[in-house]
Design a protein around this motif. Structure first.
Motif, PDB file in Angstrom:
ATOM      1  N   TYR A 223     -24.883 -38.035  60.317  1.00  0.00           N
ATOM      2  CA  TYR A 223     -25.219 -36.927  61.066  1.00  0.00           C
ATOM      3  C   TYR A 223     -24.250 -36.246  61.801  1.00  0.00           C
ATOM      4  N   ILE A 225     -23.214 -32.118  63.536  1.00  0.00           N
ATOM      5  CA  ILE A 225     -23.817 -30.793  63.950  1.00  0.00           C
ATOM      6  C   ILE A 225     -22.949 -29.839  63.041  1.00  0.00           C
ATOM      7  N   ASP A 226     -21.869 -29.029  63.680  1.00  0.00           N
ATOM      8  CA  ASP A 226     -21.311 -28.073  62.976  1.00  0.00           C
ATOM      9  C   ASP A 226     -20.195 -28.281  62.082  1.00  0.00           C
ATOM     10  N   GLN A 227     -20.010 -29.631  61.856  1.00  0.00           N
ATOM     11  CA  GLN A 227     -19.005 -30.300  61.221  1.00  0.00           C
ATOM     12  C   GLN A 227     -19.655 -30.073  59.532  1.00  0.00           C
ATOM     13  N   ARG A 229     -20.272 -27.657  58.069  1.00  0.00           N
ATOM     14  CA  ARG A 229     -19.406 -26.423  57.701  1.00  0.00           C
ATOM     15  C   ARG A 229     -18.095 -27.256  56.871  1.00  0.00           C
ATOM     16  N   ASP A 230     -17.502 -27.754  57.513  1.00  0.00           N
ATOM     17  CA  ASP A 230     -16.081 -28.187  56.909  1.00  0.00           C
ATOM     18  C   ASP A 230     -16.255 -29.140  56.115  1.00  0.00           C
ATOM     19  N   LYS A 231     -17.332 -30.062  56.132  1.00  0.00           N
ATOM     20  CA  LYS A 231     -17.780 -31.270  55.003  1.00  0.00           C
ATOM     21  C   LYS A 231     -18.202 -30.522  53.916  1.00  0.00           C
TER      22      LYS A 231
END
Lengths: 362, 286, 263
Positions: A223, A225-227, A229-231
């Motif tokens: 779970y 939030i903005d990670q 993106r990187d993942k």
């Protein structure tokens, strides 16, 4: 972090440390000599990474007003800080349902639009219309960014057609799914999949959504939030729930990624500028909002943060035709079943929070 | 403890100064910033939103989600503490034997890493452990099976061990260096073998270090919310996460404070343990 | 022989464990791609961008300033407190030491929250001062616990001898007692400085608008993806401290009368 033991390096390291600390302090101190502005300051409280820092410099230069800038990660973290009144902010940028909550709790000041001519002039009428969902008379807020929530998927890892939230329950993609780590967004997905309103406060509907989320949990990799993106860029997961603004950035970095608004419908959200009642620098706050509504500034911000701008005049200025007409940045909203989050009241919030805790602890 | 202190339990007393004057700053400080804030936690924890007295917030620890989070926290911090102890004891023994460059080694291994921010170090583990991360890239390059522990309790334990290991090594090391080598030699002279010497002499003498190491690792591991968020993918709810969320997201401070009171019980147990091994009330038995 | 190699290998493994993430961060600071998920080639541009980034530089200033001031003030208060605690009656001393232990043994999250509640009740303006006060609070115990063992080792007769030889009380203290305490005071300061530098949780709950330390800045960025400038900054700090340490270790040092801290 805690230790009673005396480090056995006393003298040497201590002296060394003092020297290096002093050096570093003196180094940085000369770099940050405060140019206390003649025209006071404006305290801005915004989402993390949600503005082009360039525009703040420009504002300071043009107006002589010093900007004190602070960031928050979620609406829920922002709210108690503002409510407690311990930190007096001048301009805040909450989301729709939170603005409603702040209006209901009498935390916001009415905005004098005479001092913000750029707002009415540049921001498209459909966005004002949409904002009525949480600010019925358009008295308290000025739209800053908007977007949808959808599924971002990696074409090389997903071979089914992605058009429904239900793919997030497909066991084929176990451990390859990223869910949003925020109550409302996570429940939105489950509620819409069940055909309910995402503003439901019906305990039965919510229980069903909760059970759905619990059933999904073993398939979820994390779970975040903005990670997301990187993942997603790194190919760490196949599917992720993401905000449309992030989708444009991720596609630029990894062309295998595709963004879809599921057929069950989704959340269309607006983040707007508001001025709290206890704002110490009301006038400067108005100047700041007006500045942010200027087409050239809105364009800079759009290009930096890649979230859709409600500023029609700015959209006209976008040079890249592909982006100007991008279905991710500026989707034709009429073809989807869309809703905006509304404030559910204290009891509704408590219900969501306790159910979310059940999901997370399961 | 050096010999002067052993021989002379009565140490210097600076009673020549006005003692009240000396005590005052710290007394005021600890009252204002330690005692009163704690009282506030108790006030919030034992009242509801209307300000009426209630035990509900504290009792809610028994609810399914909270009890599970607490149980999981206890389990994970117990395992991490145990691993820390098992890793740290041999290390401390090796260090205690060596005298050369011991000081710089300790600085190098324990203080220097702290200058890289704690969050960044933990985040770096994410980069290392991810499915497509550094370790797995190396493993698959070598045609070895990949490691899949990110977002599992295993990753959280790894993060805890990584962050708190120094706090186990140092007290152990300190108590081991305090052991008089003559005592160990005497054991050998009297015919004990290495295992016996370790079990009968070294281990018992290092108990204070073991105890303080355990308390120093267990409490932060029990209460962390950052490590579980970053390495557990927010899938695993620890008691620290619950409290943090009550304060920062659900804005239910009363519930958050109530659960903090429960946590303090465990910390009290810790303090009692320390007190047992610190009979002089001096805080430096370690 | 085998034992010796086994020992070396063991130490090396622990070293690798402690330094793997640090090496990762250093490598990431040279990554041309903005995202940590992808290697975009070697670059030095983040080092340049770092110094142009006013926000990070401001956070660095705050971090160092808070660490320095809080360590300094905590050292002052803590040392004075040690002097007085040491000459207390036993019951009082035990009480005082228990209170001292609270911020260290208590969960950081509880300490942070309790201070936040205090500042809210006082209607204090959250910002630099509230962070500083909190850091001083959790730093004092480290100082006390560093100075206390040295205090206990002091031989009272030295002090008395100084008095007998005609020194005034303050002379005797500052010329005789104080130098002996110095290693403890310094390592207390070092400990406090490092703790303050590395603290996130307590700062998280006591910070105010516009005031960020590196920790809180990074935490905000974690959610959005860390800016590569942050890796560059960490690398610079790390390398600076490492080089300074090596320099200090390799300069011939005057003979120390006794091993500091070897108590």
């Amino acid at each position: 972090m805690k230790n009673k033991t005396v480090f056995s390096c006393g003298k040497k390291a201590g002296g060394l440390l003092m020297a290096s600390a002093l050096l570093a302090i003196s180094l940085t101190a000369c770099g940050s000599a405060d140019n206390t502005a003649a025209n006071g300051e404006v305290v801005v409280y915004n989402w993390g990474e949600y503005i082009d820092p360039e525009t703040i410099d420009m504002f300071e230069e043009e107006t002589g007003i010093k900007v004190v800038y602070d960031e928050f990660e979620t609406n829920e973290i922002m709210y108690p800080k503002v409510e407690a009144g311990a930190s007096a902010y001048d301009v805040i940028c909450p989301s729709d349902y939170m603005i409603r909550k702040m209006i209901d709790n009498d935390l916001l000041a009415e905005i004098n639009f005479d001092n913000i001519p750029n707002a009415k002039e540049n921001i498209g009428s459909q966005y004002w219309e949409q904002a009525r969902g949480f600010d019925p008379e358009n008295k308290y807020s000025v739209p800053y960014c908007w977007g949808t929530v959808g599924i971002l998927y990696n074409k090389t890892m997903v071979d089914d057609t992605v058009d429904s939230w239900s793919i997030l329950w497909n066991e084929k993609y176990a451990d390859n799914i990223l869910m949003q780590d925020s109550v409302r967004d996570a429940f939105m997905v489950a509620l819409r999949l069940n055909g309910n309103s995402m503003n439901s406060t019906d305990p039965d509907e919510l229980s069903a959504a909760r059970d759905l989320l619990i059933a999904q949990k073993p398939l979820v990799q994390a779970y975040v939030i903005d990670q997301v993106r990187d993942k997603m860029i790194g190919g760490e997961a196949a599917l992720g729930v993401i905000y449309s603004g992030e989708a444009i950035y991720t596609q630029r970095e990894n062309p295998d990624l595709e963004y879809v608004i599921p057929k069950e419908g989704t959340n269309v959200w607006i983040d707007s500028w508001v001025i709290p009642k206890n704002a110490p620098n009301m006038e400067n706050a108005e100047k700041f909002i007006d500045f942010m509504c200027r087409p050239d500034i809105a364009l800079l911000n759009f290009e930096y943060i890649t979230y859709s701008t409600p500023n029609d005049a700015a959209r006209e200025l976008i040079e890249d035709e592909e982006i100007r007409n991008s279905s991710i940045a500026f989707p034709d909203l009429s073809q989807y079943d869309l809703e905006t989050f509304s404030y559910l009241g204290e009891e509704g919030d408590a219900l969501y929070n306790s159910m979310w805790k059940e999901v997370k602890s399961n | 403890m050096n010999k002067a202190a052993v021989k002379k339990p009565e140490s210097i007393k600076i009673s020549y100064f006005n003692q009240k004057l000396l005590t005052a700053p710290y007394l005021v400080w600890s009252a204002a910033f330690i005692v009163i804030p704690l009282c506030m936690i108790f006030y919030y924890g034992l009242t509801d939103k209307s300000g009426a007295f209630t035990l509900e917030n504290v009792i809610s620890i028994a609810s399914a989600e909270h009890a599970k989070a607490l149980w999981l926290s206890l389990l994970l911090s117990f395992v991490s503490t145990l691993i820390c102890l098992l890793l740290a004891y041999p290390l401390a023994m090796i260090l205690a034997q060596k005298n050369v460059s011991r000081q710089s080694f300790i600085v190098l291994i324990f203080i220097l890493p702290m200058w890289m921010n704690f969050l960044l170090r933990t985040l770096a583990w994410q980069t290392l452990l991810e499915k497509t991360g550094v370790i797995n890239s190396v493993l698959s390059f070598l045609h070895l099976p990949t490691l899949n522990i990110i977002n599992t309790p295993g990753a959280i334990i790894l993060g805890m061990v990584y962050n708190f290991l120094p706090f186990m090594v140092l007290p152990l090391y300190n108590s081991l260096t305090k052991i008089d080598p003559n005592v160990v030699n005497a054991a050998y002279d009297l015919g004990a073998n290495a295992v016996q010497t370790f079990l009968r002499v070294i281990l018992p003498l290092s108990v204070p270090g073991v105890i303080s190491g355990i308390t120093m690792v267990f409490v932060p591991a029990l209460t962390t919310f950052v490590i579980s968020n970053l390495l557990g993918g927010s899938k695993i709810l620890l008691i620290g996460n619950v409290i943090e969320q009550e304060f920062t997201q659900a804005s239910n401070w009363h519930l958050g404070s109530g659960l903090s009171i429960v946590l303090m019980v465990f910390i009290l147990i810790n303090m009692l343990l320390t007190a047992i091994f610190d009979k002089n009330g001096e805080g430096n038995a370690l | 022989m085998i034992k010796k190699y086994a020992q070396k290998i063991y130490i090396a493994l622990i070293f690798i464990f402690m330094y793997a993430p640090i090496v990762t961060l250093i490598v990431l600071s040279f990554n041309a791609s903005r995202t940590r998920a992808k290697w975009g080639g070697f670059t030095l541009k983040w080092y340049g961008a770092l110094f142009a980034n006013a926000e990070i530089m401001q956070a660095l200033t705050n971090t160092l300033l808070i660490a320095f001031l809080s360590a300094l003030i905590a050292t002052l208060i803590g040392t004075v407190a040690t002097l007085s605690i040491n000459s207390m009656k036993r019951a009082n001393r035990a009480l005082f030491m228990s209170i001292t232990n609270i911020p260290m043994l208590n969960a950081e999250i509880v300490t942070g929250i309790s201070l936040m509640l205090l500042f809210l009740t006082l209607r204090a303006k959250f910002g630099f001062t509230t962070i500083l006060l909190s850091h001083i609070t959790f730093n004092i115990p480290y100082v006390i616990l560093s100075v206390m063992p040295r205090m206990k080792q002091l031989n009272p007769s030295v002090y008395e001898a100084a008095l007998d030889l005609g020194a005034s009380k303050s002379q005797a203290f500052f010329r005789v007692v104080f130098p002996d305490l110095m290693p403890g005071i310094l390592s207390g300061f070092l400990m406090a400085f490092t703790m303050s530098l590395d603290d996130f949780i307590i700062t998280h709950f006591t910070k105010g608008p516009g005031v960020d330390t590196l920790s809180t800045k990074i935490y905000t960025e974690v959610k959005k993806g860390i800016k590569p400038e942050m890796y560059a900054l960490s690398t610079l700090i790390f390398v600076t401290v490492l080089v300074l340490l090596l320099l200090v270790n390799h300069t011939p040092k005057p003979k120390e009368p006794k091993m500091p801290g070897r108590s």
